[in-house]
Design an enzyme around this catalytic site. Structure first.
Site, short mmCIF file in Angstrom:
data_model
loop_
_atom_site.label_atom_id
_atom_site.label_comp_id
_atom_site.label_asym_id
_atom_site.label_seq_id
_atom_site.Cartn_x
_atom_site.Cartn_y
_atom_site.Cartn_z
N ASN A 9 64.56 -8.53 -61.62
CA ASN A 9 64.12 -7.11 -62.62
C ASN A 9 62.88 -7.26 -63.87
OD1 ASN A 9 64.17 -5.08 -64.42
ND2 ASN A 9 66.32 -5.84 -65.13
N TRP A 10 61.70 -7.24 -63.13
CA TRP A 10 60.29 -7.44 -63.87
C TRP A 10 60.16 -7.23 -65.31
CZ3 TRP A 10 55.35 -7.79 -60.08
CH2 TRP A 10 56.09 -8.51 -59.65
N LYS A 11 61.09 -5.82 -65.47
CA LYS A 11 61.53 -5.10 -66.89
C LYS A 11 60.08 -4.27 -66.75
CE LYS A 11 65.45 -6.71 -68.27
NZ LYS A 11 66.43 -7.88 -69.21
N HIS A 94 71.44 -0.49 -65.81
CA HIS A 94 70.81 -1.49 -66.95
C HIS A 94 71.03 -1.30 -68.44
CE1 HIS A 94 68.82 -4.58 -68.25
NE2 HIS A 94 68.85 -5.86 -67.77
N GLU A 96 69.58 -2.26 -70.86
CA GLU A 96 68.42 -1.83 -71.76
C GLU A 96 68.77 0.00 -71.56
OE1 GLU A 96 66.00 -4.05 -70.41
OE2 GLU A 96 67.12 -6.01 -70.78
N GLU A 166 76.46 -7.85 -65.68
CA GLU A 166 75.85 -8.52 -66.17
C GLU A 166 76.09 -8.51 -68.05
OE1 GLU A 166 71.05 -8.06 -65.17
OE2 GLU A 166 71.52 -6.61 -65.81
N GLY A 172 68.78 -11.81 -71.64
CA GLY A 172 67.60 -12.13 -72.13
C GLY A 172 67.82 -13.44 -73.78
N SER A 212 70.87 -14.17 -68.19
CA SER A 212 69.99 -15.77 -68.83
C SER A 212 70.45 -16.95 -67.31
CB SER A 212 70.76 -15.84 -70.02
OG SER A 212 70.34 -15.38 -70.78
N GLY A 233 66.31 -11.42 -64.60
CA GLY A 233 64.70 -10.83 -65.62
C GLY A 233 63.82 -12.09 -66.25
N GLY A 234 63.78 -11.96 -66.73
CA GLY A 234 63.05 -13.71 -67.14
C GLY A 234 62.39 -14.21 -66.15
#
Ligand code: PGA
Length: 249
Positions: A9-11, A94, A96, A166, A172, A212, A233-234
């Site tokens: 997930n590059w966001k 998601h 966010e 999640e 994150g 994470s 993600g990251g």
């Protein structure tokens, strides 16, 4: 046999040319792996077509879609538009989007329907806030997120949905759920689907862990029997880290 999936997930990261570089680096890394893991890249709308054209070693996913079919919705992107880029998946729900764009379960039910009507598979995200876990409400929260957005689906449509659990407190933050906490919630989620749709559908449902997840903890988390992969993600922004996670099965 359910699919093992590692989805990035590059966001809102990487401009188009940076995204193309990352996708090409990944093609090289994935090519060197012997793996039966399906790789998905959740990229910004602007990158979908280009990244989808780079390789068939991964599928491409949007990170959201409009809840409307078409029309006067300035700035929105429809499922039909997403399909036309070559994308195969849409990430929905998601945390966010729930937190910053006020998406609720009934908005998400509409989006899920639009995706499935257009033959886009859905990666449906669910997960509790820290307060909800601390107060012992985490199972109830996840149950509502799933029931209200997905339980109207037919069995056939349900087979096109992937769940991503999640916990919001792990996204994150560098704090990961323990592999036992992930397993406990994944088994609970699978039991919800078994009760509603029967054991075949539940056993074939891929349930990904997100929050994470990184090379140092992926193997432990993926070793659990109800964890079928990760939404990353990251660590998906670095080809080395992401391919190590793919290789962690
Ligand atoms: P993270 O994000 O891996 O950076 O915690 C996961 C996600 O939000 O999907």
């Amino acid at each position: 046999m359910r699919k093992k999936i590692v989805a990035g997930n590059w966001k809102m990261n990487k401009n188009l040319s940076e995204g193309v570089v990352l996708a090409n680096e990944l093609v090289e890394k994935i090519g060197a792996l012997s793996t039966d893991v399906e790789v998905i890249l959740g990229v910004p709308f602007t990158h979908l077509e280009k990244v989808a054209s780079i390789s068939d070693k991964f599928s491409v996913s949007a990170q959201n879609c409009s809840a409307h079919i078409s029309g006067a919705y300035t700035g929105e992107i429809s499922t039909t538009m997403i399909v036309s880029t070559g994308a195969k998946y849409v990430i929905l729900g998601h945390s966010e989007r729930r937190a910053y764009h006020s998406e609720n379960n009934s908005d998400l039910a509409k989006k899920v329907d639009l995706c499935l009507n257009d033959n886009l598979d859905v990666i449906y995200c669910c997960g509790e806030l820290l307060l909800e876990r601390e107060s012992g409400n985490h199972f109830e929260v996840v149950k509502n997120q799933i029931e209200e957005a997905l339980f109207h689906l037919s069995e056939d449509d349900m087979s096109k949905v992937v769940i991503a659990y999640e916990p919001v407190w792990a996204i994150g933050t560098g704090v990961t759920a323990t592999s036992d906490q992930a397993q406990e919630m994944h088994a609970y989620i699978r039991s919800l689907f078994a009760d509603k749709y029967g054991s075949d559908i539940a056993q074939n449902l891929s349930i990904l862990y997100g929050g994470s997840c990184k090379p140092s903890n992926a193997e432990d988390i993926f070793s659990k029997s109800d964890v079928d992969g990760g939404l990353i993600g990251g660590a998906s922004l670095n080809a080395n880290d992401f391919s190590q996670i793919i290789n962690a099965f």
